[in-house]
Design a protein around this motif. Structure first.
Motif, PDB file in Angstrom:
ATOM      1  N   LEU A   1       0.740  -1.212  -0.125  1.00  0.00           N
ATOM      2  CA  LEU A   1      -0.045   0.064   0.022  1.00  0.00           C
ATOM      3  C   LEU A   1       0.725   1.196   0.047  1.00  0.00           C
ATOM      4  O   LEU A   1       0.493   2.025  -0.999  1.00  0.00           O
ATOM      5  N   PRO A   2       1.965   1.527   0.889  1.00  0.00           N
ATOM      6  CA  PRO A   2       2.768   2.428   1.068  1.00  0.00           C
ATOM      7  C   PRO A   2       3.107   2.986  -0.526  1.00  0.00           C
ATOM      8  O   PRO A   2       3.599   4.118  -0.630  1.00  0.00           O
ATOM      9  N   GLU A   3       3.415   2.016  -1.356  1.00  0.00           N
ATOM     10  CA  GLU A   3       4.101   2.277  -2.527  1.00  0.00           C
ATOM     11  C   GLU A   3       3.314   2.437  -3.867  1.00  0.00           C
ATOM     12  O   GLU A   3       3.643   2.571  -4.644  1.00  0.00           O
ATOM     13  N   ALA A   4       1.986   1.968  -3.535  1.00  0.00           N
ATOM     14  CA  ALA A   4       1.075   1.868  -4.550  1.00  0.00           C
ATOM     15  C   ALA A   4       0.799   3.342  -5.235  1.00  0.00           C
ATOM     16  O   ALA A   4       0.646   4.444  -4.532  1.00  0.00           O
ATOM     17  N   GLU A   5       0.825   3.342  -6.553  1.00  0.00           N
ATOM     18  CA  GLU A   5       0.605   4.399  -7.486  1.00  0.00           C
ATOM     19  C   GLU A   5      -0.899   4.700  -7.533  1.00  0.00           C
ATOM     20  O   GLU A   5      -1.413   5.747  -7.583  1.00  0.00           O
ATOM     21  N   LEU A   6      -1.670   3.503  -7.518  1.00  0.00           N
ATOM     22  CA  LEU A   6      -3.155   3.543  -7.688  1.00  0.00           C
ATOM     23  C   LEU A   6      -3.915   2.944  -6.676  1.00  0.00           C
ATOM     24  O   LEU A   6      -3.421   1.756  -6.175  1.00  0.00           O
ATOM     25  N   VAL A   7      -4.817   3.264  -5.927  1.00  0.00           N
ATOM     26  CA  VAL A   7      -5.189   2.751  -4.818  1.00  0.00           C
ATOM     27  C   VAL A   7      -6.862   2.722  -4.785  1.00  0.00           C
ATOM     28  O   VAL A   7      -7.447   3.857  -5.201  1.00  0.00           O
TER      29      VAL A   7
ATOM     30  N   GLY B   1      -4.557  10.448   6.035  1.00  0.00           N
ATOM     31  CA  GLY B   1      -3.768   9.718   5.767  1.00  0.00           C
ATOM     32  C   GLY B   1      -3.925   9.831   3.890  1.00  0.00           C
ATOM     33  O   GLY B   1      -2.901   8.600   3.514  1.00  0.00           O
ATOM     34  N   VAL B   2      -4.671  10.312   3.738  1.00  0.00           N
ATOM     35  CA  VAL B   2      -4.824  10.028   1.947  1.00  0.00           C
ATOM     36  C   VAL B   2      -4.754  11.702   1.462  1.00  0.00           C
ATOM     37  O   VAL B   2      -4.801  11.510   0.150  1.00  0.00           O
ATOM     38  N   ASN B   3      -4.700  12.566   2.227  1.00  0.00           N
ATOM     39  CA  ASN B   3      -4.741  13.839   1.398  1.00  0.00           C
ATOM     40  C   ASN B   3      -3.301  14.232   0.779  1.00  0.00           C
ATOM     41  O   ASN B   3      -3.565  15.134   0.011  1.00  0.00           O
ATOM     42  N   GLY B   4      -2.587  13.273   0.649  1.00  0.00           N
ATOM     43  CA  GLY B   4      -1.223  13.728  -0.057  1.00  0.00           C
ATOM     44  C   GLY B   4      -1.519  12.936  -1.513  1.00  0.00           C
ATOM     45  O   GLY B   4      -0.595  13.021  -2.488  1.00  0.00           O
ATOM     46  N   SER B   5      -2.466  12.435  -1.827  1.00  0.00           N
ATOM     47  CA  SER B   5      -2.832  11.768  -3.157  1.00  0.00           C
ATOM     48  C   SER B   5      -2.924  12.907  -4.044  1.00  0.00           C
ATOM     49  O   SER B   5      -3.268  13.971  -3.943  1.00  0.00           O
ATOM     50  N   LYS B   6      -2.331  12.498  -5.268  1.00  0.00           N
ATOM     51  CA  LYS B   6      -2.582  13.525  -6.417  1.00  0.00           C
ATOM     52  C   LYS B   6      -3.873  13.635  -7.099  1.00  0.00           C
ATOM     53  O   LYS B   6      -4.276  14.842  -7.142  1.00  0.00           O
ATOM     54  N   VAL B   7      -4.477  12.600  -7.340  1.00  0.00           N
ATOM     55  CA  VAL B   7      -5.957  12.598  -7.910  1.00  0.00           C
ATOM     56  C   VAL B   7      -6.923  12.014  -6.622  1.00  0.00           C
ATOM     57  O   VAL B   7      -6.609  10.802  -6.515  1.00  0.00           O
ATOM     58  N   ILE B   8      -7.976  12.632  -6.202  1.00  0.00           N
ATOM     59  CA  ILE B   8      -9.020  11.605  -5.429  1.00  0.00           C
ATOM     60  C   ILE B   8     -10.371  11.908  -5.980  1.00  0.00           C
ATOM     61  O   ILE B   8     -10.790  13.002  -6.439  1.00  0.00           O
TER      62      ILE B   8
ATOM     63  N   ILE C   1      -0.734   7.465   2.837  1.00  0.00           N
ATOM     64  CA  ILE C   1      -0.211   7.065   1.611  1.00  0.00           C
ATOM     65  C   ILE C   1      -0.485   8.258   0.618  1.00  0.00           C
ATOM     66  O   ILE C   1      -0.924   9.358   0.924  1.00  0.00           O
ATOM     67  N   ARG C   2       0.330   8.334  -0.447  1.00  0.00           N
ATOM     68  CA  ARG C   2       0.465   9.439  -1.484  1.00  0.00           C
ATOM     69  C   ARG C   2       0.427   8.814  -2.889  1.00  0.00           C
ATOM     70  O   ARG C   2       1.256   9.015  -3.564  1.00  0.00           O
ATOM     71  N   PRO C   3      -0.877   8.141  -3.147  1.00  0.00           N
ATOM     72  CA  PRO C   3      -0.789   7.622  -4.697  1.00  0.00           C
ATOM     73  C   PRO C   3      -0.912   8.702  -5.756  1.00  0.00           C
ATOM     74  O   PRO C   3      -1.441   9.618  -5.311  1.00  0.00           O
ATOM     75  N   ASN C   4      -0.974   8.370  -6.833  1.00  0.00           N
ATOM     76  CA  ASN C   4      -1.356   9.081  -8.010  1.00  0.00           C
ATOM     77  C   ASN C   4      -2.748   9.260  -8.299  1.00  0.00           C
ATOM     78  O   ASN C   4      -3.243  10.241  -8.327  1.00  0.00           O
ATOM     79  N   LEU C   5      -3.403   8.095  -7.806  1.00  0.00           N
ATOM     80  CA  LEU C   5      -4.900   8.036  -7.827  1.00  0.00           C
ATOM     81  C   LEU C   5      -5.554   7.364  -6.741  1.00  0.00           C
ATOM     82  O   LEU C   5      -5.091   6.217  -6.468  1.00  0.00           O
ATOM     83  N   TYR C   6      -6.434   7.987  -5.886  1.00  0.00           N
ATOM     84  CA  TYR C   6      -7.164   7.584  -4.741  1.00  0.00           C
ATOM     85  C   TYR C   6      -8.821   7.476  -5.140  1.00  0.00           C
ATOM     86  O   TYR C   6      -9.151   8.333  -5.059  1.00  0.00           O
ATOM     87  N   ILE C   7      -9.089   6.190  -5.242  1.00  0.00           N
ATOM     88  CA  ILE C   7     -10.625   6.227  -5.489  1.00  0.00           C
ATOM     89  C   ILE C   7     -11.219   5.629  -4.067  1.00  0.00           C
ATOM     90  O   ILE C   7     -10.976   4.606  -3.597  1.00  0.00           O
TER      91      ILE C   7
ATOM     92  N   LYS D   1     -15.423  17.515  -0.496  1.00  0.00           N
ATOM     93  CA  LYS D   1     -14.805  18.911  -0.314  1.00  0.00           C
ATOM     94  C   LYS D   1     -13.228  18.608  -0.569  1.00  0.00           C
ATOM     95  O   LYS D   1     -12.324  19.513  -1.197  1.00  0.00           O
ATOM     96  N   ALA D   2     -12.701  17.427  -0.555  1.00  0.00           N
ATOM     97  CA  ALA D   2     -11.246  16.919  -0.641  1.00  0.00           C
ATOM     98  C   ALA D   2     -10.986  16.294  -1.983  1.00  0.00           C
ATOM     99  O   ALA D   2      -9.971  16.035  -2.455  1.00  0.00           O
ATOM    100  N   ALA D   3     -12.316  16.287  -2.792  1.00  0.00           N
ATOM    101  CA  ALA D   3     -11.973  15.418  -4.041  1.00  0.00           C
ATOM    102  C   ALA D   3     -11.737  16.002  -5.288  1.00  0.00           C
ATOM    103  O   ALA D   3     -12.203  17.547  -5.414  1.00  0.00           O
TER     104      ALA D   3
END
Ligand SMILES: Cc1cc2nc3c(=O)[nH]c(=O)nc-3n(C[C@H](O)[C@H](O)[C@H](O)COP(=O)(O)OP(=O)(O)OC[C@H]3O[C@@H](n4cnc5c(N)ncnc54)[C@H](O)[C@@H]3O)c2cc1C
Length: 312
Positions: free
Chosen positions: A187-193, A264-271, A245-251, A284-286
């Protein structure tokens, strides 16, 4: 200038190993890597491709005994006259780097997200809600880099690997058993979650989360109550008290977006948020929000991705 990178290679080389070596090469100077365990030299020499000039391995330390690792890294830092020591920001570095900071009398910057600008380094603070600019005043600095902050870059060729006696001392822990999740993207290394929460009603409905994750090549995650009730394993729980986590995409499907989850997820590049409640705080964070039922939206997303892949 001499930069020492510590890599935990007990379970092989992970993406974060290539990230920290790339990071060190961007700092510049002579790049040495120190590690411990049993990994074969022909694996370790690949770190040269990411900028390492040499790898030193202490094969006497076969566990994650952080006292022994601290001794090995401290002695390696003295051997190479390191002016900067770099770690990946993980459980090992959280235990080792403060001890090393005292031993080397070196300022410690934890959770860096960028290469230093002079002596100033940008870090994530307040669970990712703000960015701090930290200036290190000591001549030696220790930096731990947040995973997924930079992309590994191949810039060179294999490097030399030498055995190193880091004078680790006696082991203080005994490993009785090791359980490692198999076939999953860490999980910590995943680019997509792809992640889900209590909105999914029960563990029997996780198939649609896994289907989407499989199509995307993503890791799966969950909110804390989902792990607490036992619907999903605890290592999938993200947030303030779980994995950051800081993935490129968090769904996120069926997750309300409580502040402790966002931490824990607001470092994701796209939510991307899927929720039946248009007032759910997560919107609001999406970056993209879908007001809808996860039971309809997730299978449709999976189908759309299958079609897209088939047509490309
Ligand atoms: C000290 C402390 C630390 C905590 N640490 C964490 C942490 O690390 N991580 C964490 O996640 N939480 C943490 N929490 C808990 C956090 O406050 C929330 O309670 C939790 O995140 C809520 O989980 P949830 O969104 O899955 O569930 P709920 O709050 O129950 O939300 C479910 C959501 O699903 C939506 N929904 C319902 N049905 C559907 C459907 N069919 N389709 C789509 N959407 C639907 C609902 O509208 C709702 O928004 C912590 C709490 C405390 C006090």
């Amino acid at each position: 200038m001499s930069v020492l990178v510590y890599i935990n290679s007990i379970n092989g080389l992970s993406k974060s190993a290539f990230e920290v070596v790339t990071y060190a090469s961007k700092i510049g100077g002579e790049i040495s890597v120190v590690t411990n365990g049993d990994l074969a030299s022909d694996e370790l020499q690949k770190l040269g491709q990411y900028g390492a000039n040499k790898v030193m391995i202490d094969r006497s330390v076969k566990t994650n005994d952080t006292e022994q690792i601290t001794n090995v890294v401290a002695n390696a830092a003295k051997t190479v006259n390191a002016t900067t020591v770099v770690f990946s920001h993980d459980l090992i570095s959280k235990a080792v780097s403060p001890k090393l900071s005292v031993r080397l009398k070196a300022g410690l910057v934890s959770g860096a997200i960028e290469v230093p600008n002079g002596n100033t380094i940008r870090v994530n603070v307040f669970s990712g809600k703000a960015i701090g600019h930290v200036t290190v005043k000591t001549s030696t600095k220790i930096i731990s880099l947040l995973p997924n902050s930079i992309q590994p870059e191949v810039t060179g060729s294999d490097c030399s690997v030498e055995d190193f006696d880091g004078q680790a001392g006696d082991a203080k822990i005994k490993v009785i058993d090791t359980k490692k999740p198999e076939g999953e993207i860490p999980l910590p290394e995943a680019e997509l979650v792809v992640s889900a929460g209590r909105g999914l009603k029960g563990p029997e409905n996780w198939g649609m989360v896994e289907d989407l994750a499989t199509e995307l090549g993503a890791a799966t995650a969950c909110s804390r109550p989902v792990a607490d009730i036992g619907w999903r394993p605890h290592h999938e729980h993200v947030g303030q008290t779980g994995v950051a986590i800081r993935p490129n995409l968090y769904i996120a499907a069926g997750i309300s977006g409580a502040i402790q989850h966002l931490a824990g997820v607001n470092g994701s590049k796209v939510i991307v948020v899927i929720n039946t409640d248009a007032e759910a705080p997560f919107f609001k964070a999406a970056d993209y929000g879908i007001i809808g039922d996860a039971f309809e939206v997730l299978p449709r997303l999976t189908e759309a991705i299958k079609k897209f892949k088939a047509s490309n």
